[in-house]
Structure formats: C-alpha cells, structure tokens
Design a protein around this motif. Sequence first.
Motif, short mmCIF file in Angstrom:
data_model
loop_
_atom_site.label_atom_id
_atom_site.label_comp_id
_atom_site.label_asym_id
_atom_site.label_seq_id
_atom_site.Cartn_x
_atom_site.Cartn_y
_atom_site.Cartn_z
N GLY A 118 -15.89 -75.03 -30.46
CA GLY A 118 -16.81 -75.50 -29.77
C GLY A 118 -16.89 -77.11 -29.68
N HIS A 119 -15.32 -77.05 -30.33
CA HIS A 119 -14.93 -78.31 -29.61
C HIS A 119 -13.91 -78.56 -28.37
N PRO A 120 -14.06 -79.79 -27.79
CA PRO A 120 -13.22 -79.42 -26.80
C PRO A 120 -12.20 -79.30 -26.53
N VAL A 121 -11.97 -78.34 -25.39
CA VAL A 121 -10.76 -78.53 -25.04
C VAL A 121 -10.56 -78.61 -23.53
N LYS A 122 -9.53 -79.97 -23.85
CA LYS A 122 -8.63 -79.69 -22.30
C LYS A 122 -7.69 -79.17 -22.01
N VAL A 123 -7.26 -78.77 -20.41
CA VAL A 123 -6.40 -78.26 -20.81
C VAL A 123 -5.68 -78.41 -18.86
N ILE A 124 -4.31 -78.39 -19.68
CA ILE A 124 -3.08 -79.55 -18.41
C ILE A 124 -2.40 -78.81 -17.57
N LEU A 125 -2.92 -79.49 -16.62
CA LEU A 125 -2.19 -78.11 -15.34
C LEU A 125 -1.09 -78.55 -14.98
N GLU A 126 -0.78 -79.64 -15.59
CA GLU A 126 1.39 -80.32 -14.91
C GLU A 126 1.06 -80.16 -13.58
N CYS A 127 -0.20 -81.48 -12.77
CA CYS A 127 0.00 -80.94 -11.23
C CYS A 127 1.29 -81.60 -10.27
N CYS A 128 2.38 -82.02 -11.42
CA CYS A 128 3.71 -82.52 -10.59
C CYS A 128 4.89 -81.56 -10.27
N LEU A 129 4.16 -80.24 -10.66
CA LEU A 129 4.88 -78.32 -10.57
C LEU A 129 4.17 -77.98 -10.08
N ALA A 148 -13.23 -77.19 -20.89
CA ALA A 148 -14.47 -78.49 -21.00
C ALA A 148 -14.13 -79.88 -20.05
N PHE A 149 -12.76 -79.37 -20.35
CA PHE A 149 -11.49 -81.10 -19.00
C PHE A 149 -10.63 -80.14 -18.65
N VAL A 150 -10.74 -80.69 -17.05
CA VAL A 150 -9.02 -80.17 -16.97
C VAL A 150 -8.56 -81.53 -16.42
N LYS A 151 -7.10 -81.42 -16.83
CA LYS A 151 -6.24 -82.37 -17.21
C LYS A 151 -4.44 -82.65 -16.35
N THR A 152 -4.99 -83.70 -15.90
CA THR A 152 -3.39 -83.74 -14.64
C THR A 152 -2.10 -83.34 -15.13
N SER A 153 -1.63 -83.71 -16.03
CA SER A 153 -0.17 -83.87 -16.90
C SER A 153 0.37 -84.18 -18.17
N THR A 154 1.01 -83.51 -18.55
CA THR A 154 1.54 -84.00 -19.82
C THR A 154 2.56 -85.48 -19.86
N GLY A 155 2.34 -86.20 -18.71
CA GLY A 155 3.44 -87.09 -19.29
C GLY A 155 5.39 -86.91 -20.00
N PHE A 156 5.35 -85.58 -19.77
CA PHE A 156 6.95 -85.14 -19.84
C PHE A 156 7.75 -84.32 -19.42
N SER A 157 6.97 -84.24 -17.55
CA SER A 157 7.52 -83.23 -16.83
C SER A 157 8.46 -84.26 -15.69
N THR A 158 7.71 -83.72 -14.82
CA THR A 158 8.25 -84.67 -13.37
C THR A 158 7.77 -86.31 -12.95
N GLY A 159 6.53 -85.72 -13.51
CA GLY A 159 5.42 -86.61 -12.75
C GLY A 159 3.76 -87.32 -13.57
N GLY A 160 3.67 -88.33 -13.39
CA GLY A 160 2.28 -88.48 -13.74
C GLY A 160 1.05 -87.96 -13.01
N ALA A 161 0.25 -88.90 -13.77
CA ALA A 161 -1.41 -88.77 -12.88
C ALA A 161 -1.28 -89.36 -11.30
N THR A 162 -1.86 -88.54 -10.18
CA THR A 162 -1.97 -88.99 -8.96
C THR A 162 -3.33 -89.24 -8.34
N ILE A 163 -3.94 -90.27 -7.76
CA ILE A 163 -4.95 -90.18 -6.53
C ILE A 163 -5.39 -88.40 -6.55
N HIS A 164 -4.33 -88.46 -5.72
CA HIS A 164 -4.66 -87.14 -4.79
C HIS A 164 -5.14 -85.88 -5.85
N ALA A 165 -4.66 -85.58 -7.09
CA ALA A 165 -4.00 -84.32 -7.56
C ALA A 165 -5.80 -84.73 -8.46
#
Length: 213
Positions: A118-129, A148-165
């Motif tokens: 029942g706790h919200p789960v946010k799923v990190i897609l790692e959009c930069c990949l 509950a959420f989709v999330k752009t990035s971990t911040g640990f890969s090749t890029g972060g959040a973008t407006i496009h994503a």
Amino acid sequence: MDLNARIDHTILKANATEADLARLCDEAKRYGFATVSINGCWTAFAARRLAGSGVGVTTCIGFPLGAATTAGKVAEARQAVLDGTAEIDMVINVGKLIDGDDEYVTNDIAEVVKAADGHPVKVILECCLLDDEQIVRACKDCMAAGAAFVKTSTGFSTGGATIHAVELMKATVGDACQIKAAGGIHNRQEADAMAAAGADRLGTSASIAIVEG
C-alpha cells in the motif's frame, strides 16, 4: 501546490554518513519537504528522526542499476516497509525493457508494489538510456503493474531529467500515475520548468538552493 511539498530531499551517495543523514532529515523538517530520499540502510534511522514531522521517507531499492533479481527487490521493499518508509523508489530493469520483455518488467514492478503493502511505488525508468518508444512502453508497464509514479532518472547514469521526457511520460500516463523528475535539477528555474511540463514531484540534492531561489 507549494514547491517545497513537491520535493524529495535526496542523499544517495555511497559515502553518506549518519551525520549527513541527520542533517538531511533536519533540513527536510525545516523546509517542509515531502520526503527524504535515501538508501535502505538509513530508513529506520530517518523514520525515527522524522517521526511526527509530516515528512516521510522514500527508500530507494534496486538502486541505481535496476538489474537485481525481482526477489532481491522484493526483499528490499519488505524491509523498507518494516523500517518505516513512506514511499519506495525502484529502478526498472532497463535491459529487460530494451529487450522487449515487458512481461518480466511488469512482473518485476508488480511484485515490488505487492511487497510495498500500500505504500506508493515510484518506478525509475532511466530515460537517458531509452528512446521514446521504450519510455512509452515503460510507462505502460508501470501502469499495468500498479505503480503510483513514473520517474525519469536515478541521477547516477548518463543523464538526468529532461523536459521532453517529462512531457512524453505525462502524455502517456495521463492521470493514471504521477510523475517524478529527478537528476540534474539545480535551481528554481529548472524546477519550475519540470513542474510546468507535468512533474508532480522533484528529486534533488539541491533542494535548499531551489526553494531559496
């Protein structure tokens, strides 16, 4: 919505100490952030320090690669719940998604959602990949799995959040999921742009600089 209440105040670096976590929690209380976003070993500590404050804990699991087994992610999620987390951020299995194995990806998320109890789960897609088709497919897998959420990035890969994503994710999920933008958000202008694009939550370690302008 107040920008402060949209922020997950984040520290995920490997060398974070108890003093760092204490400071993070105290800052989150002072500024009224939504949650602190942390690695699992600190969940119980943070939950105790934030008790009664209205600030929750977001525990990151399968972090930062997403390539752990489903059983491993499930065990992390269950432990996080026991330790007092409010929310869970999990990393999608990027390789399985790119391979087109949506059954695996959806089940991986669904099992964590079940373990989160029942706790919200946010799923990190790692959009930069990912390309646009893969981002859309990942969002659909997340919806099917009950995230509950989709999330752009971990911040640990090749890029972060973008407006496009963020805009692409919003166009795909509509009101079925919320959206979290994270990675590379450094100032108020960038934060406001992500919110305008459709982000309901922001993950950043620059939280104070953002809200103080």
